[in-house]
Design a protein around this motif. Structure first.
Motif, PDB file in Angstrom:
ATOM      1  N   TYR A 228      -4.680  -6.111 -23.573  1.00 14.17           N
ATOM      2  CA  TYR A 228      -4.326  -5.614 -24.897  1.00 14.17           C
ATOM      3  C   TYR A 228      -5.378  -4.609 -25.351  1.00 14.17           C
ATOM      4  N   ARG A 229      -4.902  -3.541 -25.982  1.00 10.88           N
ATOM      5  CA  ARG A 229      -5.796  -2.583 -26.622  1.00 10.88           C
ATOM      6  C   ARG A 229      -5.098  -2.080 -27.873  1.00 10.88           C
ATOM      7  N   GLY A 230      -5.781  -2.158 -29.003  1.00 12.36           N
ATOM      8  CA  GLY A 230      -5.248  -1.634 -30.250  1.00 12.36           C
ATOM      9  C   GLY A 230      -5.730  -0.211 -30.451  1.00 12.36           C
TER      10      GLY A 230
ATOM     11  N   GLU B  34      -5.784   3.874 -31.467  1.00 12.37           N
ATOM     12  CA  GLU B  34      -5.041   5.117 -31.325  1.00 12.37           C
ATOM     13  C   GLU B  34      -4.091   5.120 -30.112  1.00 12.37           C
ATOM     14  N   TYR B  35      -4.502   4.465 -29.032  1.00 13.44           N
ATOM     15  CA  TYR B  35      -3.675   4.401 -27.816  1.00 13.44           C
ATOM     16  C   TYR B  35      -3.377   2.943 -27.483  1.00 13.44           C
ATOM     17  N   PRO B  36      -2.503   2.301 -28.247  1.00  8.23           N
ATOM     18  CA  PRO B  36      -2.256   0.873 -28.042  1.00  8.23           C
ATOM     19  C   PRO B  36      -1.617   0.585 -26.680  1.00  8.23           C
ATOM     20  N   LEU B  37      -1.919  -0.599 -26.184  1.00 11.87           N
ATOM     21  CA  LEU B  37      -1.399  -1.014 -24.892  1.00 11.87           C
ATOM     22  C   LEU B  37      -1.237  -2.524 -24.891  1.00 11.87           C
ATOM     23  N   ARG B  38      -0.179  -3.000 -24.268  1.00  9.33           N
ATOM     24  CA  ARG B  38       0.018  -4.435 -24.062  1.00  9.33           C
ATOM     25  C   ARG B  38       0.518  -4.610 -22.634  1.00  9.33           C
ATOM     26  N   SER B  39      -0.244  -5.324 -21.850  1.00  9.23           N
ATOM     27  CA  SER B  39       0.081  -5.559 -20.449  1.00  9.23           C
ATOM     28  C   SER B  39       1.311  -6.448 -20.314  1.00  9.23           C
TER      29      SER B  39
ATOM     30  N   VAL C  48      -6.988 -16.679 -33.085  1.00 11.06           N
ATOM     31  CA  VAL C  48      -7.086 -15.253 -33.374  1.00 11.06           C
ATOM     32  C   VAL C  48      -5.713 -14.720 -33.753  1.00 11.06           C
ATOM     33  N   ASP C  49      -5.635 -14.105 -34.896  1.00 16.81           N
ATOM     34  CA  ASP C  49      -4.431 -13.413 -35.328  1.00 16.81           C
ATOM     35  C   ASP C  49      -4.363 -12.089 -34.575  1.00 16.81           C
ATOM     36  N   GLU C  50      -3.226 -11.806 -33.967  1.00 15.49           N
ATOM     37  CA  GLU C  50      -3.095 -10.588 -33.173  1.00 15.49           C
ATOM     38  C   GLU C  50      -3.433  -9.330 -33.972  1.00 15.49           C
ATOM     39  N   LYS C  51      -3.223  -9.365 -35.270  1.00 16.70           N
ATOM     40  CA  LYS C  51      -3.544  -8.208 -36.106  1.00 16.70           C
ATOM     41  C   LYS C  51      -5.045  -7.909 -36.117  1.00 16.70           C
ATOM     42  N   LYS C  52      -5.860  -8.898 -35.763  1.00 19.21           N
ATOM     43  CA  LYS C  52      -7.310  -8.720 -35.755  1.00 19.21           C
ATOM     44  C   LYS C  52      -7.848  -8.353 -34.369  1.00 19.21           C
TER      45      LYS C  52
END
Length: 164
Positions: free
Chosen positions: A51-53, A55-60, A75-79
């Motif tokens: 996961y990367r939030g 400017e260039y988000p990514l979810r494997s 952990v809330d995913e928003k954080k």
């Protein structure tokens, strides 16, 4: 904040599923030509970004593997800022990645997938051994670095960075 160590972090069945996938033949690892952005040496590692939030988000496509860890960490995913797995290969003598911080003013978690004689070292002297199913939870401003394993083919961990 000091580093909190939690052994047997996941229930064994959940850990076994994660370990089987990540240590298996078909898990995708990607070559990185350095171990840390703070050091530009002749080192390398393999990584998988779950996961990367930003400017260039990514979810494997393998994101579901880390959901039990996120639940346990509460952990809330928003954080979330980033979840990245790291694989370093065996070296004849321990190789140090160099001291660094991942991101300022967050929480960092190093979750160890396999047991080996590599470790995480903090600039202030503390060391955390790589023990399978161990979580090291610390303030992201704590300067740290990793040491490769000399007794196993790989050292594998998952690094979490999330807002406090």
């Amino acid at each position: 904040m000091t580093c909190k160590i939690k052994d047997k972090f996941l229930p064994q069945e959940e850990f076994d599923l994660l370990e089987d996938h990540m240590m298996g033949y078909y898990f995708p690892w990607y070559y990185m030509d350095r171990e840390s952005y703070e050091t530009d040496t002749d080192t390398f590692q393999f990584q998988h970004t779950f996961y990367r939030g930003g400017e260039y988000p990514l979810r494997s496509e393998y994101y579901d593997l880390v959901k039990p860890l996120l639940r346990k960490l509460k952990v809330d995913e928003k954080k979330l800022h980033r979840i990245k797995a790291i694989l370093t290969t065996k070296t004849p003598t321990p190789r140090f990645s160099g001291y660094h911080i991942d991101y300022p003013d967050m929480t960092t978690v190093a979750f160890y997938v396999n047991t080996n004689n590599g470790y995480t070292e903090f600039q202030k002297g503390a060391k955390v051994k790589s023990v399978a199913n161990r979580a090291a939870i610390f303030d992201s401003n704590m300067v740290h670095g990793g040491h490769t394993a000399t007794d196993q083919k790989t050292r594998v961990l998952i690094n979490f960075n999330y807002e406090i």
